[in-house]
Design an enzyme around this catalytic site. Structure first.
Site, mmCIF file in Angstrom:
data_model
loop_
_atom_site.group_PDB
_atom_site.id
_atom_site.type_symbol
_atom_site.label_atom_id
_atom_site.label_comp_id
_atom_site.label_asym_id
_atom_site.label_seq_id
_atom_site.Cartn_x
_atom_site.Cartn_y
_atom_site.Cartn_z
ATOM 1 C CG HIS A 206 -115.611 -83.804 -6.392
ATOM 2 N ND1 HIS A 206 -114.449 -84.124 -5.752
ATOM 3 C CD2 HIS A 206 -115.673 -84.613 -7.468
ATOM 4 C CE1 HIS A 206 -113.824 -85.073 -6.414
ATOM 5 N NE2 HIS A 206 -114.542 -85.398 -7.459
HETATM 6 N N1 UDP Z 1 -107.675 -80.010 -8.314
HETATM 7 C C1 UDP Z 1 -107.315 -78.732 -8.709
HETATM 8 N N2 UDP Z 1 -108.001 -77.676 -8.197
HETATM 9 C C2 UDP Z 1 -109.005 -77.815 -7.286
HETATM 10 C C3 UDP Z 1 -109.336 -79.132 -6.861
HETATM 11 C C4 UDP Z 1 -108.670 -80.210 -7.417
HETATM 12 O O1 UDP Z 1 -106.398 -78.563 -9.503
HETATM 13 O O2 UDP Z 1 -109.587 -76.808 -6.865
HETATM 14 C C5 UDP Z 1 -106.954 -81.140 -8.910
HETATM 15 C C6 UDP Z 1 -106.355 -82.098 -7.923
HETATM 16 O O3 UDP Z 1 -105.129 -81.624 -7.449
HETATM 17 C C7 UDP Z 1 -106.215 -83.360 -8.746
HETATM 18 C C8 UDP Z 1 -107.435 -83.306 -9.622
HETATM 19 O O4 UDP Z 1 -107.862 -81.950 -9.643
HETATM 20 O O5 UDP Z 1 -105.057 -83.340 -9.539
HETATM 21 C C9 UDP Z 1 -108.453 -84.210 -8.988
HETATM 22 O O6 UDP Z 1 -109.651 -84.003 -9.492
HETATM 23 P P1 UDP Z 1 -110.999 -84.302 -8.702
HETATM 24 O O7 UDP Z 1 -110.766 -84.259 -7.240
HETATM 25 O O8 UDP Z 1 -111.989 -83.387 -9.294
HETATM 26 O O9 UDP Z 1 -111.345 -85.768 -9.213
HETATM 27 P P2 UDP Z 1 -111.091 -87.229 -8.698
HETATM 28 O O10 UDP Z 1 -109.616 -87.414 -8.509
HETATM 29 O O11 UDP Z 1 -111.878 -87.430 -7.442
HETATM 30 O O12 UDP Z 1 -111.605 -88.101 -9.794
#
Ligand code: UDP
Length: 356
Positions: A206
């Site tokens: 993403h």
């Molecule tokens: N996550 C979730 N469902 C999904 C994809 C991600 O619950 O379909 C959770 C993941 O386990 C983590 C959080 O969302 O706890 C991470 O968010 P994301 O990857 O959107 O953001 P980033 O960490 O890159 O800022």
């Protein structure tokens, strides 16, 4: 009694906020939550509040679907109005999104102390909107809770020791969440029953640097298609990626599903053979659940995972992806090493805030 105003808006912040909210309730600190609305689909927002029992936001700003400048500007205005009325003792922000920066800036201009959880991380590329948000938020914060030694070192290199700021290493609140909810997830998750495969690589994509660059996105899809012939790939599709993929005409051979709630995500992490991601949080969650990770980026903020052999950076290159996959299929690592505090980060932060 202290009064804290927490600003959240995006999926990773709900996961992080759940851990401190529980601790605030335990020690008797009053917390109110502003949800900026950056993520608004039920499966990107509401499901986390329900499953993780996060207190209902006192304020919903519903700001989304506009560019970075308009989004940050509207959030700034909305949050400032609330802060002027509420006059909290401190504002709490998480991570590196536009909601983080808007919350910190609104509070700092009103001379309200800003507490930044997950401070000090750097990717050293200003092309990432998250890097801009982190650097600016750290600079205007009053208290910086850092997850790792690397984060402490980054702040030291930027001479934060010369600033009127308190810096504390408390560990990573995402490990608190992973440990706390693992048992519940094992009982309540349903996703594995719906999957057509039981051995698979769990992928998420993403990051704007990947989704908004057609050549990178094409390479990533190609790489995942190739891997899928050897090890099925399951990818819960972030709404941004889904929209761009739909418009791209790229042929996707691997398995895509809607974004899943936190319990289902934990279940996928527990059952997969490998994690492939450009997410910050998911890189660490792979480690928490004893899985190797291939990161679809050129750099990471979580360098200790790469240095200690748990994670390999592949960028968008299909060949690097496949060589990292082959490497990890032949290696086992010791995942019991304590890199992130083993689940005590939220309690440490809240106890500090309580004694402040
Ligand atoms: N996550 C979730 N469902 C999904 C994809 C991600 O619950 O379909 C959770 C993941 O386990 C983590 C959080 O969302 O706890 C991470 O968010 P994301 O990857 O959107 O953001 P980033 O960490 O890159 O800022």
């Amino acid at each position: 009694m202290k009064r804290i105003m927490t600003i959240v808006g995006a999926r990773p912040q709900f996961v992080k906020a759940a851990t401190l909210s529980r601790e605030f309730a335990r020690v008797g600190i009053e917390e109110k939550i502003i949800h900026t609305g950056q993520h608004f689909d039920a499966n990107m927002s509401e499901v986390f509040f329900t499953e993780m029992e996060i207190p209902k936001p006192s304020y919903q700003l519903d700001i989304n679907g506009v560019g970075h400048g308009a989004m940050t500007g509207r959030m700034l205005e909305g949050i400032e109005t609330i802060l002027l009325n509420e006059k909290p003792d401190a504002v709490l922000v998480y991570g590196d999104t536009n909601s983080t920066l808007a919350g910190a800036l609104a509070a700092a201009k009103l001379h309200i102390p800003v507490v930044h959880v997950e401070a000090g991380l750097r990717s050293f590329t200003m092309q990432m909107p998250e890097e801009i948000n982190r650097i600016l938020t750290d600079r205007i914060s009053t208290v910086l809770f850092c997850p790792t030694d690397t984060a402490l070192n980054n702040l030291a290199a930027e001479r934060f020791d010369k600033l009127p700021v308190t810096i504390i290493k408390n560990g990573d609140v995402m490990q608190d969440a992973a440990l706390f909810y693992a048992q519940k997830a094992a009982e309540k998750a349903t996703v594995m029953k719906q999957l057509p495969v039981q051995q698979f690589a769990l992928a998420t994509v993403h990051r704007q640097e990947n989704t908004d660059d057609p050549s990178k996105l094409k390479e990533i899809v190609e790489g995942l298609n190739v891997l899928h012939r050897e090890l099925p790939v399951v990818l819960p599709l972030h709404p941004r990626t889904r929209n761009i993929l739909n418009q791209s005409g790229l042929k996707v051979d691997f398995i895509t599903i809607d974004p899943v709630g936190y319990f289902d995500m934990i279940s996928l992490l527990q059952h997969c053979d490998l994690v492939i991601t450009d997410s910050g949080g998911v890189q660490k969650e792979a480690f928490f659940f004893g899985k190797h990770c291939i990161t679809l980026r050129e750099q990471t903020e979580w360098v200790e995972l790469v240095e200690q052999g748990y994670n390999r950076l592949a960028g968008s290159d299909p060949e690097l992806l496949m060589s990292a996959y082959r490497h990890f299929m032949q290696h086992r690592s010791d995942f019991t090493v304590d890199l992130y505090g083993k689940g005590k980060a939220a309690a440490m932060a809240v106890e500090w805030i309580n004694a402040w």
